[in-house]
Design a protein around this motif. Sequence first.
Motif, PDB file in Angstrom:
ATOM      1  N   GLU A 112       7.869   3.297   9.398  1.00 48.69           N
ATOM      2  CA  GLU A 112       8.528   1.987   9.456  1.00 48.69           C
ATOM      3  C   GLU A 112       7.755   0.962   8.620  1.00 48.69           C
ATOM      4  OE1 GLU A 112      10.608   1.237  13.698  1.00 48.69           O
ATOM      5  OE2 GLU A 112       8.475   1.720  13.807  1.00 48.69           O
ATOM      6  N   THR A 128       8.880  -1.521   5.467  1.00 46.14           N
ATOM      7  CA  THR A 128       9.051  -2.904   5.912  1.00 46.14           C
ATOM      8  C   THR A 128       8.657  -3.837   4.783  1.00 46.14           C
ATOM      9  OG1 THR A 128       8.617  -2.358   8.227  1.00 46.14           O
ATOM     10  CG2 THR A 128       8.271  -4.639   7.566  1.00 46.14           C
ATOM     11  N   LEU A 155       4.645  -0.740  14.938  1.00 45.91           N
ATOM     12  CA  LEU A 155       5.508   0.037  14.047  1.00 45.91           C
ATOM     13  C   LEU A 155       4.913   1.422  13.817  1.00 45.91           C
ATOM     14  CD1 LEU A 155       6.414  -2.474  11.165  1.00 45.91           C
ATOM     15  CD2 LEU A 155       7.661  -2.040  13.284  1.00 45.91           C
TER      16      LEU A 155
END
Length: 230
Positions: free
Chosen positions: A98, A102, A94
């Motif tokens: 991100e 998350t 990632l």
Amino acid sequence: MIYSREVEEMCPVAQGVHHGAAPIPEEAKWVQAKEVKDISGFTHGVGWCAPQQGACKLSLNVKEGVIQEALIETLGCSGMTHSAAMASEILPGLTVLEALNTDLVCDAINTAMRELFLQIVYGRSQSAFSEDGLAVGAGLEDLGKGLRSQVGTMYGTLAKGPRYLEMAEGYVTGIALDEDNQIIGYQYVSLGKMTDFIKKGDDPNTAWEKAKGQYGRVADAVKIIDPRQE
């Protein structure tokens, strides 16, 4: 783009000089970070859950915005360890943006991600002045040869005093006391070493003896007590 009537009716005024973002230190380079791919570094973040029942230390190694390595260490909450297992699968690959957005289920891990993000985008990473940063695998160096987190567990009461239960060296088996009943040292077993000895073929009793150690003036002790039983 939609503008309000007030802005539409304004006359244009030039903004003048603008030098862009302040450069931040990243892996022995000064970088004007404008996009996620501009971020590189290795660093840690510490987080806690809402009831502050547990804590997490999160270590990430980021190269050009992408997480290449993740180490998740948890304390104080059994459920957090399962979330950490999931995070170890999710995080590598990632981008840091991100990862920040998350849901890693556990509040403590999410908070650790937030704290780490702040460090890494402000140039406060552990590898800020390390040329080319740290190699992927550097996270394991925090764990030492036995690949176990360094944990300290101490307990004390006013009525009965302190008990050392676990030190960085290992599981405490005995506390050495002097004539005044003050702690002058401790005995321990390195559970990581013990497990390695067993894996190499030693029987458990032999491995236990080989993994023993002590710290302080244990030889001068008047008595040695078991911190979990006495």
